[in-house]
Design a protein around this motif. Structure first.
Motif, PDB file in Angstrom:
ATOM      1  N   VAL A 136       9.527 -10.342   6.775  1.00 56.79           N
ATOM      2  CA  VAL A 136      10.791 -11.018   6.447  1.00 56.79           C
ATOM      3  C   VAL A 136      10.588 -11.701   5.100  1.00 56.79           C
ATOM      4  O   VAL A 136       9.451 -11.976   4.705  1.00 56.79           O
ATOM      5  N   PRO A 137      11.671 -11.982   4.352  1.00 60.55           N
ATOM      6  CA  PRO A 137      11.487 -12.414   2.967  1.00 60.55           C
ATOM      7  C   PRO A 137      10.800 -13.771   2.796  1.00 60.55           C
ATOM      8  O   PRO A 137       9.978 -13.932   1.887  1.00 60.55           O
ATOM      9  N   GLY A 138      11.128 -14.751   3.638  1.00 65.43           N
ATOM     10  CA  GLY A 138      10.553 -16.082   3.457  1.00 65.43           C
ATOM     11  C   GLY A 138      10.679 -16.519   2.003  1.00 65.43           C
ATOM     12  O   GLY A 138      11.731 -16.340   1.379  1.00 65.43           O
ATOM     13  N   SER A 139       9.606 -17.077   1.459  1.00 65.17           N
ATOM     14  CA  SER A 139       9.622 -17.503   0.050  1.00 65.17           C
ATOM     15  C   SER A 139       9.051 -16.441  -0.883  1.00 65.17           C
ATOM     16  O   SER A 139       8.895 -16.687  -2.078  1.00 65.17           O
ATOM     17  N   THR A 140       8.729 -15.255  -0.322  1.00 60.10           N
ATOM     18  CA  THR A 140       8.181 -14.172  -1.157  1.00 60.10           C
ATOM     19  C   THR A 140       8.924 -12.852  -0.891  1.00 60.10           C
ATOM     20  O   THR A 140       8.339 -11.890  -0.386  1.00 60.10           O
ATOM     21  N   PRO A 141      10.224 -12.810  -1.230  1.00 56.66           N
ATOM     22  CA  PRO A 141      10.985 -11.583  -0.938  1.00 56.66           C
ATOM     23  C   PRO A 141      10.513 -10.368  -1.720  1.00 56.66           C
ATOM     24  O   PRO A 141      10.895  -9.240  -1.388  1.00 56.66           O
ATOM     25  N   ASN A 142       9.688 -10.581  -2.742  1.00 55.05           N
ATOM     26  CA  ASN A 142       9.128  -9.446  -3.479  1.00 55.05           C
ATOM     27  C   ASN A 142       8.101  -8.686  -2.647  1.00 55.05           C
ATOM     28  O   ASN A 142       7.785  -7.544  -2.940  1.00 55.05           O
ATOM     29  N   ARG A 143       7.559  -9.309  -1.590  1.00 51.31           N
ATOM     30  CA  ARG A 143       6.607  -8.632  -0.698  1.00 51.31           C
ATOM     31  C   ARG A 143       7.379  -8.090   0.504  1.00 51.31           C
ATOM     32  O   ARG A 143       7.877  -8.850   1.323  1.00 51.31           O
ATOM     33  N   GLU A 144       7.509  -6.787   0.584  1.00 52.42           N
ATOM     34  CA  GLU A 144       8.387  -6.207   1.618  1.00 52.42           C
ATOM     35  C   GLU A 144       7.621  -5.572   2.768  1.00 52.42           C
ATOM     36  O   GLU A 144       8.098  -5.567   3.902  1.00 52.42           O
ATOM     37  N   THR A 145       6.466  -4.978   2.486  1.00 54.51           N
ATOM     38  CA  THR A 145       5.706  -4.274   3.523  1.00 54.51           C
ATOM     39  C   THR A 145       4.216  -4.535   3.327  1.00 54.51           C
ATOM     40  O   THR A 145       3.800  -5.124   2.328  1.00 54.51           O
ATOM     41  N   VAL A 146       3.429  -4.031   4.280  1.00 52.16           N
ATOM     42  CA  VAL A 146       1.974  -4.184   4.200  1.00 52.16           C
ATOM     43  C   VAL A 146       1.356  -3.214   3.191  1.00 52.16           C
ATOM     44  O   VAL A 146       0.160  -3.279   2.933  1.00 52.16           O
ATOM     45  N   VAL A 147       2.164  -2.313   2.638  1.00 53.01           N
ATOM     46  CA  VAL A 147       1.644  -1.330   1.688  1.00 53.01           C
ATOM     47  C   VAL A 147       1.414  -2.011   0.341  1.00 53.01           C
ATOM     48  O   VAL A 147       2.335  -2.573  -0.245  1.00 53.01           O
ATOM     49  N   GLY A 148       0.172  -1.968  -0.131  1.00 53.43           N
ATOM     50  CA  GLY A 148      -0.166  -2.591  -1.407  1.00 53.43           C
ATOM     51  C   GLY A 148      -0.435  -1.554  -2.481  1.00 53.43           C
ATOM     52  O   GLY A 148      -0.382  -0.346  -2.221  1.00 53.43           O
ATOM     53  N   PRO A 149      -0.740  -2.012  -3.704  1.00 54.07           N
ATOM     54  CA  PRO A 149      -1.046  -1.067  -4.786  1.00 54.07           C
ATOM     55  C   PRO A 149      -2.193  -0.136  -4.383  1.00 54.07           C
ATOM     56  O   PRO A 149      -3.208  -0.585  -3.862  1.00 54.07           O
ATOM     57  N   GLY A 150      -2.006   1.152  -4.604  1.00 51.42           N
ATOM     58  CA  GLY A 150      -3.053   2.131  -4.285  1.00 51.42           C
ATOM     59  C   GLY A 150      -3.022   2.629  -2.857  1.00 51.42           C
ATOM     60  O   GLY A 150      -3.719   3.585  -2.517  1.00 51.42           O
ATOM     61  N   ASP A 151      -2.222   1.985  -1.981  1.00 58.00           N
ATOM     62  CA  ASP A 151      -2.112   2.448  -0.594  1.00 58.00           C
ATOM     63  C   ASP A 151      -1.190   3.668  -0.507  1.00 58.00           C
ATOM     64  O   ASP A 151      -0.153   3.722  -1.181  1.00 58.00           O
ATOM     65  N   LEU A 152      -1.568   4.590   0.357  1.00 65.55           N
ATOM     66  CA  LEU A 152      -0.762   5.789   0.571  1.00 65.55           C
ATOM     67  C   LEU A 152      -0.481   5.955   2.061  1.00 65.55           C
ATOM     68  O   LEU A 152      -1.411   5.990   2.872  1.00 65.55           O
ATOM     69  N   ILE A 153       0.800   6.023   2.418  1.00 64.81           N
ATOM     70  CA  ILE A 153       1.147   6.350   3.815  1.00 64.81           C
ATOM     71  C   ILE A 153       0.816   7.824   4.022  1.00 64.81           C
ATOM     72  O   ILE A 153       1.264   8.680   3.239  1.00 64.81           O
ATOM     73  N   THR A 154       0.024   8.130   5.035  1.00 70.44           N
ATOM     74  CA  THR A 154      -0.357   9.530   5.255  1.00 70.44           C
ATOM     75  C   THR A 154       0.454  10.155   6.397  1.00 70.44           C
ATOM     76  O   THR A 154       0.839  11.313   6.320  1.00 70.44           O
ATOM     77  N   TYR A 155       0.675   9.429   7.457  1.00 70.69           N
ATOM     78  CA  TYR A 155       1.529   9.954   8.523  1.00 70.69           C
ATOM     79  C   TYR A 155       2.023   8.829   9.423  1.00 70.69           C
ATOM     80  O   TYR A 155       1.586   7.675   9.306  1.00 70.69           O
ATOM     81  N   VAL A 156       2.941   9.195  10.288  1.00 70.85           N
ATOM     82  CA  VAL A 156       3.522   8.270  11.265  1.00 70.85           C
ATOM     83  C   VAL A 156       3.337   8.904  12.638  1.00 70.85           C
ATOM     84  O   VAL A 156       3.508  10.125  12.779  1.00 70.85           O
TER      85      VAL A 156
END
Ligand code: SF4
Length: 327
Positions: free
Chosen positions: A194-214
């Motif tokens: 949820v946005p809280g005071s850091t709405p620029n952070r939306e998901t746990v995915v960070g720089p260099g992270d790649l979603i591979t499958y669900v």
């Protein structure tokens, strides 16, 4: 549009060797990112094209789950026979989103990461805490008809626009991510912030992270599922309110109830309140309405989106009625 370097990666290890940086973006279908680059909302200095990655399979795992590659296109996922038969809510949600052309391009991983449709976010003439932390939120106190009534903060009230993620939330999906620290699996309910005071952070995915499958766990025998979406026009439009519902109905009673809502929350909104109100109860209009009231109990409407409270309640009630018909 700012100029950028462009490279293609044809295997996951090559992607992971890319120097992680907020300035580097992975592009797959491009249905969100390219739009935002044209608007100068996204200004990466480097694009890594991940379209050649071999993450395009939909397959059963040995424990009965369904494993969906991150590069599976939305149209292929919606029309997959296993999805249609066992996870109908997911197929329905996907087919309710965007247009056939966009669904042919958009990928499973990209859909999870799509950005808000907040008009102020997409227009750089306005300040926006999500684009530039601390700059302000003109939607609060401005025109906010499409904005969130659940999960908002004093810094951001933007809705998450995904239909697919709402269905996956009700299906209790897990997202598998590879990054510099190895591989990790994140339940979808923990994937979004949820946005809280850091709405620029939306998901746990960070720089260099790649979603591979669900992965989607198997549903209990006899489980039904359904997705209902309400919007301003009948196609190529985002939800004002939507509901994804899953349940087993036996002897008129509901079990294994899962409820998620779209168009109303700052993230795809799982409603444990509604689930608790329904679990073990008779499938009846009165109980459906009580569950809808519970789901929206904490709603905080803004000046122009108060209608969403009742719309969301009716959407969830109608979704439950349809789910349990002829049970
Ligand atoms: Fe930006 Fe969020 Fe405010 Fe929209 S609601 S203007 S995305 S901070």
């Amino acid at each position: 549009m700012r100029t950028f370097d462009y490279t293609r990666a044809d295997n996951v290890d090559a992607v992971l060797r890319v120097n992680p940086s907020p300035e580097t973006k992975f592009v797959a279908g491009g249905t969100t990112l390219i739009d935002l680059m044209k608007l100068n909302v996204e200004t990466p200095s480097r694009l890594v094209d991940i379209n050649p990655l071999p993450l395009t399979n939909i397959e059963k795992t040995s424990d009965g789950a369904l494993r969906i590659g991150a590069m599976v296109r939305n149209s292929d996922l919606a029309h997959d026979a296993q999805v249609q038969q066992q996870y109908a809510v997911l197929s329905q949600a996907l087919l309710s989103g965007a247009s056939p052309q966009l669904r042919n391009m958009a990928t499973t991983g990209g859909n999870l990461l799509q950005r808000t449709r907040c008009y102020y976010f997409r227009d750089t003439a306005y300040p926006c805490n999500k684009r530039k932390p601390g700059s302000g939120c003109p939607a609060i106190g401005g025109f906010n008809r499409i904005h969130a009534i659940l999960g908002g903060s004093e810094d951001c009230i933007a809705t998450n626009p995904s239909d697919m993620a709402v269905a996956m939330m009700a299906l209790e999906a897990t997202v598998h991510i590879r990054g510099a620290t190895g591989e990790r699996s994140v339940p979808l309910i923990e994937f979004y912030f949820v946005p809280g005071s850091t709405p620029n952070r939306e998901t746990v995915v960070g720089p260099g992270d790649l979603i591979t499958y669900v992965t989607l766990p198997p549903l209990p025998n006899g489980a039904r599922s359904y997705y209902l979406k309400r919007r301003d026009r009948s196609s190529y439009e985002f939800a004002l309110a939507s509901a994804a519902v899953v349940a087993v109905v036996q002897g008129g009673r509901m079990q294994h109830v899962r409820v998620a809502m779209g168009g109303v929350g700052t993230k795809p909104w799982r409603s444990k309140e509604a689930e608790q109100a329904l679990e073990g109860r008779q499938a009846s209009d009165a109980n459906f309405r009580a569950a809808a009231d519970a789901a929206l109990r904490d709603a905080k409407p803004q000046r122009y989106n108060g209608f969403k409270v009742e719309l969301a309640k009716r959407t969830l009630t109608r979704a439950l009625q349809t789910l349990t018909q002829n049970a």
